[in-house]
Write an enzyme that holds these catalytic residues in place. Structure first.
Site, PDB file in Angstrom:
ATOM      1  N   ASP A 125       0.689  -1.356   0.010  1.00  0.00           N
ATOM      2  CA  ASP A 125      -0.158   0.077  -0.003  1.00  0.00           C
ATOM      3  C   ASP A 125       0.764   1.184   0.142  1.00  0.00           C
ATOM      4  O   ASP A 125       1.997   1.019   0.370  1.00  0.00           O
ATOM      5  CB  ASP A 125      -0.878  -0.008   1.280  1.00  0.00           C
ATOM      6  CG  ASP A 125      -1.944  -0.767   1.370  1.00  0.00           C
ATOM      7  OD1 ASP A 125      -2.334  -1.684   0.228  1.00  0.00           O
ATOM      8  OD2 ASP A 125      -2.775  -1.132   2.387  1.00  0.00           O
ATOM      9  N   ARG A 175      -1.383  -0.755  -8.303  1.00  0.00           N
ATOM     10  CA  ARG A 175      -2.729  -0.323  -7.862  1.00  0.00           C
ATOM     11  C   ARG A 175      -2.862   1.240  -8.070  1.00  0.00           C
ATOM     12  O   ARG A 175      -1.879   2.016  -7.619  1.00  0.00           O
ATOM     13  CB  ARG A 175      -3.040  -0.858  -6.445  1.00  0.00           C
ATOM     14  CG  ARG A 175      -4.502  -0.348  -6.063  1.00  0.00           C
ATOM     15  CD  ARG A 175      -4.679  -0.257  -4.520  1.00  0.00           C
ATOM     16  NE  ARG A 175      -4.736  -1.524  -4.047  1.00  0.00           N
ATOM     17  CZ  ARG A 175      -4.369  -1.765  -2.861  1.00  0.00           C
ATOM     18  NH1 ARG A 175      -3.923  -0.908  -1.852  1.00  0.00           N
ATOM     19  NH2 ARG A 175      -4.532  -2.974  -2.228  1.00  0.00           N
TER      20      ARG A 175
HETATM   21  C1  LIG Z   1      -8.940  -1.415  -2.992  1.00  0.00           C
HETATM   22  C2  LIG Z   1      -8.596   0.079  -2.375  1.00  0.00           C
HETATM   23  C3  LIG Z   1      -7.275   0.198  -2.028  1.00  0.00           C
HETATM   24  C4  LIG Z   1      -6.705   1.515  -1.640  1.00  0.00           C
HETATM   25  N1  LIG Z   1      -5.425   1.756  -1.358  1.00  0.00           N
HETATM   26  C5  LIG Z   1      -5.180   2.972  -0.875  1.00  0.00           C
HETATM   27  C6  LIG Z   1      -3.752   3.153  -0.775  1.00  0.00           C
HETATM   28  O1  LIG Z   1      -3.041   2.247  -0.760  1.00  0.00           O
HETATM   29  N2  LIG Z   1      -3.207   4.482  -0.495  1.00  0.00           N
HETATM   30  C7  LIG Z   1      -4.267   5.402  -0.573  1.00  0.00           C
HETATM   31  O2  LIG Z   1      -3.669   6.441  -0.069  1.00  0.00           O
HETATM   32  N3  LIG Z   1      -5.405   5.161  -0.793  1.00  0.00           N
HETATM   33  C8  LIG Z   1      -6.036   4.020  -0.852  1.00  0.00           C
HETATM   34  N4  LIG Z   1      -7.368   3.854  -1.257  1.00  0.00           N
HETATM   35  C9  LIG Z   1      -8.272   4.852  -0.969  1.00  0.00           C
HETATM   36  C10 LIG Z   1      -8.521   5.791  -2.187  1.00  0.00           C
HETATM   37  O3  LIG Z   1      -7.102   6.434  -2.395  1.00  0.00           O
HETATM   38  C11 LIG Z   1      -9.617   6.903  -1.917  1.00  0.00           C
HETATM   39  O4  LIG Z   1      -9.538   7.683  -0.865  1.00  0.00           O
HETATM   40  C12 LIG Z   1     -10.758   6.195  -1.736  1.00  0.00           C
HETATM   41  O5  LIG Z   1     -11.227   4.890  -2.417  1.00  0.00           O
HETATM   42  C13 LIG Z   1     -11.876   7.087  -2.223  1.00  0.00           C
HETATM   43  O6  LIG Z   1     -11.802   7.480  -3.643  1.00  0.00           O
HETATM   44  P1  LIG Z   1     -12.620   6.993  -4.698  1.00  0.00           P
HETATM   45  O7  LIG Z   1     -11.794   6.928  -5.955  1.00  0.00           O
HETATM   46  O8  LIG Z   1     -13.754   5.828  -4.333  1.00  0.00           O
HETATM   47  O9  LIG Z   1     -13.511   8.374  -4.985  1.00  0.00           O
HETATM   48  P2  LIG Z   1     -14.407   9.326  -4.174  1.00  0.00           P
HETATM   49  O10 LIG Z   1     -14.769  10.526  -5.061  1.00  0.00           O
HETATM   50  O11 LIG Z   1     -13.805   9.708  -2.859  1.00  0.00           O
HETATM   51  O12 LIG Z   1     -15.641   8.523  -3.945  1.00  0.00           O
HETATM   52  C14 LIG Z   1     -16.672   7.984  -4.955  1.00  0.00           C
HETATM   53  C15 LIG Z   1     -17.462   7.708  -4.365  1.00  0.00           C
HETATM   54  O13 LIG Z   1     -17.454   6.227  -3.541  1.00  0.00           O
HETATM   55  C16 LIG Z   1     -18.143   6.228  -2.235  1.00  0.00           C
HETATM   56  N5  LIG Z   1     -17.005   5.973  -1.168  1.00  0.00           N
HETATM   57  C17 LIG Z   1     -15.700   6.235  -1.484  1.00  0.00           C
HETATM   58  N6  LIG Z   1     -14.864   5.876  -0.326  1.00  0.00           N
HETATM   59  C18 LIG Z   1     -15.900   5.359   0.555  1.00  0.00           C
HETATM   60  C19 LIG Z   1     -15.851   5.199   1.958  1.00  0.00           C
HETATM   61  N7  LIG Z   1     -14.805   4.989   2.643  1.00  0.00           N
HETATM   62  N8  LIG Z   1     -17.064   4.830   2.574  1.00  0.00           N
HETATM   63  C20 LIG Z   1     -18.385   5.014   1.980  1.00  0.00           C
HETATM   64  N9  LIG Z   1     -18.292   5.465   0.704  1.00  0.00           N
HETATM   65  C21 LIG Z   1     -17.300   5.675   0.102  1.00  0.00           C
HETATM   66  C22 LIG Z   1     -18.876   7.454  -2.063  1.00  0.00           C
HETATM   67  O14 LIG Z   1     -20.146   7.399  -2.515  1.00  0.00           O
HETATM   68  C23 LIG Z   1     -17.983   8.289  -3.136  1.00  0.00           C
HETATM   69  O15 LIG Z   1     -19.172   9.455  -3.731  1.00  0.00           O
HETATM   70  C24 LIG Z   1      -7.814   2.380  -1.685  1.00  0.00           C
HETATM   71  C25 LIG Z   1      -8.998   2.387  -1.932  1.00  0.00           C
HETATM   72  C26 LIG Z   1      -9.548   1.201  -2.666  1.00  0.00           C
HETATM   73  C27 LIG Z   1     -10.917   0.942  -3.205  1.00  0.00           C
END
Ligand SMILES: Cc1cc2nc3c(=O)[nH]c(=O)nc-3n(C[C@H](O)[C@H](O)[C@H](O)COP(=O)(O)OP(=O)(O)OC[C@H]3O[C@@H](n4cnc5c(N)ncnc54)[C@H](O)[C@@H]3O)c2cc1C
Length: 304
Positions: A125, A175
């Protein structure tokens, strides 16, 4: 960030533990490896892959680093024994990155070796921007030692990510996510629209280089753009996967899977759920909004 979100995030430390527990239950498989295994079995039953994350980070004692190695070793064993379609995701600071780079490299190498012998894979990560260079070094070192069962993460909000893609070794496994930490404007784009544009730009660059990509997002715009790129390039299903967090955007998850794409669910577990939930929420008060909606949705469901 709205006033309500900030208020919720600031008041979290005084929110009773059982309430934080109730809210976070949806996002965390449970306290034990058995809890995580049950969740993985259910996900696999729905045709979804999983990645296991033992909660914990920013470790400051060597003994805790070794404890993390043991917990992950048990997870790799459980995946092999249960023949699950799952791998593991680790946080470098849980393996001592901020204590001693060589210690971290040594312990991560131990796990990557065990995973390789078990036919499994380790995703490193990406944490906050203080860790970016060291995390990429860790990845490059392991790749240079010949390990192919290891991957890294790049964040679309980081201004440096395009240069980082270009400096990755051949055959990299990445990723791509937006990034969860609060970062200053000097290192990270602040505007959501710009972050999204950079996500697509990075995705194109990763595909151009023939890298395997884990497309980690719940953002429907980005899922749409990713599908467009995949279709235009006629990419085979084995060249990428979508990734989402446990308990998040389940309807979109079903749509993506229904369209025939492979999808992996990130499954966090472990006794450190409380500290993890508070830290995550304080780090990024935007998530407090999700908590608020989930509380409201829960209330609505109870009223229905
Ligand atoms: C499999 C995976 C691994 C990840 N690994 C890392 C990493 O190593 N380092 C890092 O910095 N970040 C990591 N992230 C987090 C990522 O960077 C984002 O902060 C997070 O996924 C939200 O971004 P989004 O692309 O979904 O867009 P956003 O615009 O934030 O979200 C889109 C929509 O998804 C929904 N949503 C998003 N997150 C949540 C939540 N937690 N609870 C409820 N609803 C939610 C909401 O409806 C939102 O409107 C990871 C995410 C995923 C899915």
């Amino acid at each position: 960030m709205s006033f309500t979100h900030t208020l919720i995030a600031r008041s979290l430390p005084i929110v009773p533990r059982p309430i934080v527990r109730r809210v976070s239950r949806r996002y965390i498989a449970g306290d034990t490896l058995d809890d995580a295994v049950r969740t993985v079995a259910a996900l696999n039953g729905e045709g979804l892959m999983a990645t296991l994350d033992v909660l914990g980070e920013s470790v400051t004692e060597r003994s805790l680093v070794d404890a993390a190695v043991r917990e992950y070793a048990a997870a790799i064993d459980a995946i092999r024994t249960g023949r699950f379609d799952a791998n593991i995701s680790i946080k470098p600071t849980q393996f001592g990155l901020s204590l001693d780079f060589d210690l971290c490299l040594d312990r991560v190498r131990t796990l990557v070796t065990q995973a390789r012998d078990a036919g499994n894979f380790v995703r490193i990560d990406m944490e906050d921007s203080r860790c970016t260079s060291a995390t990429l070094d860790l990845y490059r070192r392991l790749r240079a030692e010949g390990f192919t069962n290891v991957g890294v993460v790049l964040q679309a909000y980081m201004r440096r990510s395009l240069a980082d893609v270009r400096a990755l070794p051949e055959g990299a496994n990445v990723r791509l996510c937006k990034g969860i930490y609060i970062e200053p404007p000097a290192v990270a784009y602040q505007d959501r629209g710009v972050v999204n544009k950079n996500f697509v730009r990075l995705l194109e660059e990763l595909f151009d280089r023939g890298f395997y990509v884990g497309i980690a997002t719940h953002d429907e715009d980005l899922v749409f753009e990713a599908e467009r790129l995949i279709e235009r390039r006629r990419l085979p299903g084995a060249a990428y996967e979508f990734q989402m967090l446990l308990g998040v955007a389940e309807p979109l998850r079903r749509i993506v899977r229904g369209a025939g794409h492979r999808l992996r669910v990130y499954v966090p577990y472990g006794p450190q759920w409380y500290a993890y939930s508070l830290r995550r929420l304080k780090e990024n008060p935007r998530i407090a909004g999700y908590i608020l909606s989930s509380l409201l949705a829960g209330g609505a469901a109870r009223r229905a």
